[in-house]
Design a protein around this motif. Structure first.
Motif, PDB file in Angstrom:
ATOM      1  N   ASP A 252       0.762  -1.124  -0.022  1.00 49.88           N
ATOM      2  CA  ASP A 252       0.087   0.120  -0.046  1.00 49.88           C
ATOM      3  C   ASP A 252       0.713   1.201   0.114  1.00 49.88           C
ATOM      4  O   ASP A 252       1.533   1.501   1.047  1.00 49.88           O
ATOM      5  N   HIS A 278      -4.731  11.315  -5.294  1.00 53.68           N
ATOM      6  CA  HIS A 278      -5.479  12.326  -4.384  1.00 53.68           C
ATOM      7  C   HIS A 278      -4.783  12.446  -2.787  1.00 53.68           C
ATOM      8  O   HIS A 278      -5.508  12.273  -2.017  1.00 53.68           O
ATOM      9  N   LYS A 279      -3.614  12.384  -2.864  1.00 55.98           N
ATOM     10  CA  LYS A 279      -2.716  12.469  -1.402  1.00 55.98           C
ATOM     11  C   LYS A 279      -1.287  13.224  -2.048  1.00 55.98           C
ATOM     12  O   LYS A 279      -0.980  14.413  -1.947  1.00 55.98           O
TER      13      LYS A 279
HETATM   14  C1  PLP Z   1      -5.842   7.202   2.286  1.00 53.72           C
HETATM   15  C2  PLP Z   1      -5.193   5.577   2.170  1.00 53.72           C
HETATM   16  C3  PLP Z   1      -5.832   4.492   1.619  1.00 53.72           C
HETATM   17  C4  PLP Z   1      -7.241   4.736   0.976  1.00 53.72           C
HETATM   18  O1  PLP Z   1      -7.446   5.629  -0.035  1.00 53.72           O
HETATM   19  P1  PLP Z   1      -8.712   5.808  -0.567  1.00 53.72           P
HETATM   20  O2  PLP Z   1      -8.374   6.699  -1.827  1.00 53.72           O
HETATM   21  O3  PLP Z   1      -9.464   6.733   0.619  1.00 53.72           O
HETATM   22  O4  PLP Z   1      -9.787   4.568  -0.827  1.00 53.72           O
HETATM   23  C5  PLP Z   1      -5.248   3.322   1.661  1.00 53.72           C
HETATM   24  N1  PLP Z   1      -4.153   3.073   2.204  1.00 53.72           N
HETATM   25  C6  PLP Z   1      -3.334   4.276   3.066  1.00 53.72           C
HETATM   26  C7  PLP Z   1      -2.051   3.835   3.688  1.00 53.72           C
HETATM   27  C8  PLP Z   1      -4.117   5.369   2.988  1.00 53.72           C
HETATM   28  O5  PLP Z   1      -3.447   6.420   3.626  1.00 53.72           O
END
Ligand code: PLP
Length: 493
Positions: A252, A278-279
């Motif tokens: 992830d 989107h982060k």
């Molecule tokens: C934000 C996040 C997700 C999920 O992302 P979404 O776009 O909200 O589905 C998964 N894993 C981690 C570590 C995250 O920070």
């Protein structure tokens, strides 16, 4: 008459239904010389509502003011510091929004033929290449619309690969420091989840994986950096253990903001990784708008990528749907193209040095925050962090003050609270992610406020238990709001 609750320029705002007055209109036109049409003259009666009662009728200025005021109630990255851990609520340069709105991009139709879409196909092809380079992987699909969606695409590819090899593995290993979506994904992908306990240093130890790893395990899903903001330093060794028994390593990579230009996950033995554009890549997270969770794979998994796949043949770009082993489509057309566009513009405008600097600053800021708050708040894992750090309310417990009280008190000081009570492995967690876009002055203001709140907890705990005070709505029944959301105006509050 409603209660006058306005304070200064923070205006109370009724529902738009309460504001409306019958007969009020949003426009005025010269008297017309044709008969005024009724809705029934223009719209088939089967498509018309039976009753119109209760619809708000307002003037244009009333509508504009109503929504402008509501927008000012919203707290966003553009209004202040937003240390929501695991969400990377950093400031995204406006120029990338501007580029995404250029009509040459925004006006493209997905049914436009390939020979008239060469520009956007090239953009997608190149963006895939950039993301492959950043992650150290071989191929990328831009289709998934969110992080969790990318995870699902990844796990479906792993399952398809194993099935093609004639294997039906049942289990997926998920460390207790993985993101919550990893557990959900493994079960939605029909796997049985086996939890792996992190060690006393807050990371997964190779022994813990080795003792659970067998031929029933399809994959391990590791969040790196993990939800404690720590780097999974044994990932390479863990990957070897998993690979030896024929399993896959899913990483992830939603927290890539800490790693760009520093570590390539592909080099650590990762087989599949998703990113959150989107982060990290210039789309805000959690704004309710579209996102993109591209998924990157090593060569062996490439035949299973979602269709269509963008290819370059000579100087021409094309979309290939003819891929019999593909898991199929994850999303209509090609994903959320506007988000992809912003990521492309961001990557080009930052350059590789700039991206590396983003991660260095994100990590530096988090460590600065951690060092300065240590001593005022309990730090369960006292070691250098990546892009975020996790504190708890242990020091405040004896004053009967909890993490929730601290978070609510921050609102009185004009800050968005950090992520609280997550990760679950830490009791009373406060997970803070400052991101690289905050200045030292901004960080200092937050740190000093947190220190002040720690003092208040000791000297005047009631202040915290009563917080927030300086807001329109105080403590909400969040469970009720989540379980029984009121989404329809019924005439009653
Ligand atoms: C934000 C996040 C997700 C999920 O992302 P979404 O776009 O909200 O589905 C998964 N894993 C981690 C570590 C995250 O920070």
């Amino acid at each position: 008459m409603r209660n006058i609750k306005d304070t200064g320029l923070i205006q109370e705002e009724p529902l738009i239904f309460e504001l409306g007055r019958q007969g009020r209109r949003g426009y005025s036109l010269p008297r017309w010389d044709v008969k005024e049409a009724e809705p029934t003259d223009l719209i088939p009666s089967t498509l018309l509502r039976e009753e119109w009662e209760g619809f708000p009728e307002l003037s244009e200025v009333d509508v504009v003011r109503h929504f402008t005021r509501l927008s000012q109630w919203n707290y966003g990255v553009d209004s202040g510091f937003y240390p929501l851990g695991s969400c990377t609520m950093k400031y995204s340069p406006k120029v990338n929004e501007e580029v995404a709105r250029w009509s040459g991009f925004a006006g493209v139709h997905p049914y436009q033929p390939e020979d008239l879409s060469q520009g956007i196909l090239r953009l997608m092809y190149e963006l895939e290449g950039f993301l492959a380079e950043i992650t150290g992987m071989d191929h990328v699909s831009l289709q998934p619309a969110a992080g969790a969606h990318g995870e699902l695409a990844g796990m479906m590819m792993i399952r398809a690969y194993l099935q093609a090899r004639g294997e039906r593995r049942k289990k997926v290993l998920v460390p207790d420091t993985a993101h919550g979506t990893n557990c959900s994904t493994s079960s939605i992908a029909s796997y049985q989840m086996v939890e792996i306990k992190s060690n006393e240093k807050g990371v997964v130890g190779p022994e813990a994986v080795a003792s659970e790893m067998d031929e029933e395990v399809a994959a391990i899903m590791v969040t790196n950096p993990n939800t404690l903001g720590l780097f999974e330093e044994h990932l390479k060794e863990i990957a070897e253990i998993v690979h030896r028994k024929g399993g896959f390593v899913y990483c992830d990579g939603a927290n890539l903001n800490a790693l760009m230009g520093i570590v390539k996950l592909g080099d650590l033995g990762v087989d599949v990784v998703h990113l959150n554009l989107h982060k990290t890549f210039s789309t805000p997270h959690g704004g309710g708008g579209p996102g993109a969770g591209p998924v990157a794979v090593k060569k062996g998994l490439a035949p299973y990528l979602p269709i269509p796949v963008v290819e370059k043949v000579g100087e021409t770009y094309r979309l290939n749907e003819d891929r019999p082993q593909s898991i199929g489509k994850m999303k209509a057309f090609y994903g959320n193209f506007g988000v992809l566009l912003k990521a492309y513009a961001y990557i080009l405008s930052m350059g590789s040095e700039g991206l590396r600097r983003v991660s260095e600053m994100a990590v530096l800021n988090a460590n600065y925050l951690m060092k300065r708050l240590k001593g005022h708040y309990f730090l369960p894992y006292d070691r250098p962090c990546m892009h975020e750090c996790v504190f708890t309310d242990r020091f405040q417990e004896r004053f009967d003050v909890s993490t929730l009280d601290i978070a609510k008190r921050l609102i009185d000081y004009g800050f968005h609270p950090p992520t609280i009570y997550f990760p679950l492995v830490v009791k009373g967690a406060m997970m803070m992610e400052p991101t690289e876009t905050e200045s030292k002055q901004g960080l200092d203001r937050f740190i000093e406020t947190m220190i002040e709140i720690a003092r208040e907890a000791e000297e005047n705990p009631e202040l915290l238990r009563q917080a927030p005070q300086k807001v329109k709505v105080r403590r909400l029944d969040e469970v009720l709001a989540a379980r029984k959301p009121k989404l329809k105006w019924t005439g009653e509050k």
